[in-house]
Design an enzyme around this catalytic site. Structure first.
Site, mmCIF file in Angstrom:
data_model
loop_
_atom_site.group_PDB
_atom_site.id
_atom_site.type_symbol
_atom_site.label_atom_id
_atom_site.label_comp_id
_atom_site.label_asym_id
_atom_site.label_seq_id
_atom_site.Cartn_x
_atom_site.Cartn_y
_atom_site.Cartn_z
ATOM 1 C CB SER A 162 -0.952 -0.038 1.203
ATOM 2 O OG SER A 162 -1.875 1.023 1.137
ATOM 3 C CG HIS A 189 -4.105 -0.997 -0.935
ATOM 4 N ND1 HIS A 189 -3.976 -0.899 0.434
ATOM 5 C CD2 HIS A 189 -4.587 -2.247 -1.170
ATOM 6 C CE1 HIS A 189 -4.364 -2.032 1.001
ATOM 7 N NE2 HIS A 189 -4.735 -2.864 0.050
ATOM 8 C CG ASP A 289 -5.694 -5.714 2.236
ATOM 9 O OD1 ASP A 289 -6.210 -6.826 2.451
ATOM 10 O OD2 ASP A 289 -5.633 -5.194 1.101
#
Length: 350
Positions: A162, A189, A289
């Site tokens: 991310s 992401h 995540d």
């Protein structure tokens, strides 16, 4: 009989993603210097299947193609049925030519900078015709219709990131040797409309073929598939048993996910499909995540790695995963990459 009469006809396969270019190549090559165009293909995956089905004498290949590019095509063709290949390449991509030659291409022809291919017709015909002088024996021995299951890599890495991920992924992919028996799937992401350009950027610095994933893409060694923004990426097998990428919309059935693409969904699919043949690597990022997905890979017998606080721009996701006890090794980015290479090369790796 004259020398001309003894000259054997050469069957050519044209592999190029441009329909206009394919049509022009057929017009230029067919019937010239004893050549006939036996078939055409729009990408490397289709081209490989046609090469094994048609058993051409020579392939004329474009390198820059979607789904499976020319480099991956060359690796797989030379492993399955070594065939002379003449590469068509832009003058601005000289490094690509040398990479193709290293992978087994016979020769190359530079595309004209503007206009069609007519100015290089004679050069193309001449380089294709040199195949007659090659001492290549038993090219067709053992060749058979492509079974895509045979292309499945020994190891697959699923990588999630991310915040700070683009630079980390660029560094990781740049360090992977091109001949590594490893496929890579990436969930970063990132919003829609950005991941295509991101994949192109990663490809420029990597020995791997890096592309934005398309639903149904084959998962093969030397290739990295990047999840499209706004979609989930998973590993799946169809009725034919072939390992492919599944690109799913945000609302696709499955465990709930806050992010799309979801790292957890990618990791869980690797656990289901591959077990101990999978490595899950969780890089820099905020949140949790990947935490549950990495635990699933661990439970299935795969290798689990996470980026340490030493190099992670944001230590949130790796820390959350490490706190579950499911991470085999918490490493700086370079050490993590080295461990991934070791995993790919060691058939006995967990």
């Amino acid at each position: 009989m004259s020398r001309e009469g003894r000259r054997r006809t050469l069957r050519v396969l044209v592999v190029d993603d441009s329909a206009a270019s394919r049509d022009e190549l057929v017009r230029l090559l067919h019937g010239g210097d004893g050549l006939v165009v036996a078939g055409t293909a729009a990408d490397g995956e289709q081209g490989l299947a046609e090469a094994l089905r048609l058993e051409p004498d020579v392939v004329v290949l474009d390198l820059q193609m979607p789904r499976m590019d020319g480099f991956t095509f060359l690796r797989l063709l030379m492993a399955r049925r070594p065939t002379p290949v003449v590469v068509l390449s832009s003058r601005s991509r000289r490094a690509d030519v040398f990479k193709a030659l290293e992978l087994g291409a016979l020769d190359f022809v530079a595309r004209p900078e503007r206009g069609g291919l007519a100015p290089v017709r004679e050069e193309l015909l001449e380089k294709c015709a040199t195949v007659r002088a090659l001492r290549i024996q038993n090219l067709s021995a053992g060749a058979r219709a492509l079974d895509a299951r045979e292309l499945e890599p020994a190891r697959v890495a699923v990588v999630g990131a991310s915040t700070g991920g683009p630079s980390a992924l660029q560094r990781l992919l740049a360090a992977l040797p091109g001949e590594l028996p490893l496929a890579v799937l990436v969930a970063q992401h990132m919003p829609e409309r950005f991941t295509g350009a991101f994949a192109e950027r990663l490809a420029r610095g990597s020995h791997f073929s890096v592309v934005e994933a398309v639903d149904g893409d084959l998962v093969v060694a030397g290739r990295a598939l990047v999840a499209p923004g706004g979609h989930h990426l998973e590993l799946a097998r169809g009725a034919d048993g072939v390992l492919r990428a599944a690109v799913l919309p945000p609302g696709a059935p499955g465990p709930g996910a806050r992010h799309c693409p979801s790292i957890d969904r990618l990791f869980r699919s690797a656990a289901r499909m591959l077990g101990r043949r999978a490595c899950a690597a969780l890089l820099t990022g905020m949140g949790t995540d990947g935490r549950d997905g990495i635990a699933a890979v661990k439970a299935a017998g795969g290798l689990t790695l996470a980026e340490s606080e030493e190099t992670a721009v944001v230590y949130g996701m790796p820390q959350a995963a490490a706190e579950t006890g499911a991470v085999d090794a918490l490493l700086g980015l370079d050490a993590l990459t080295a461990r991934l290479v070791e995993f790919a090369r060691d058939a006995r790796a967990p």
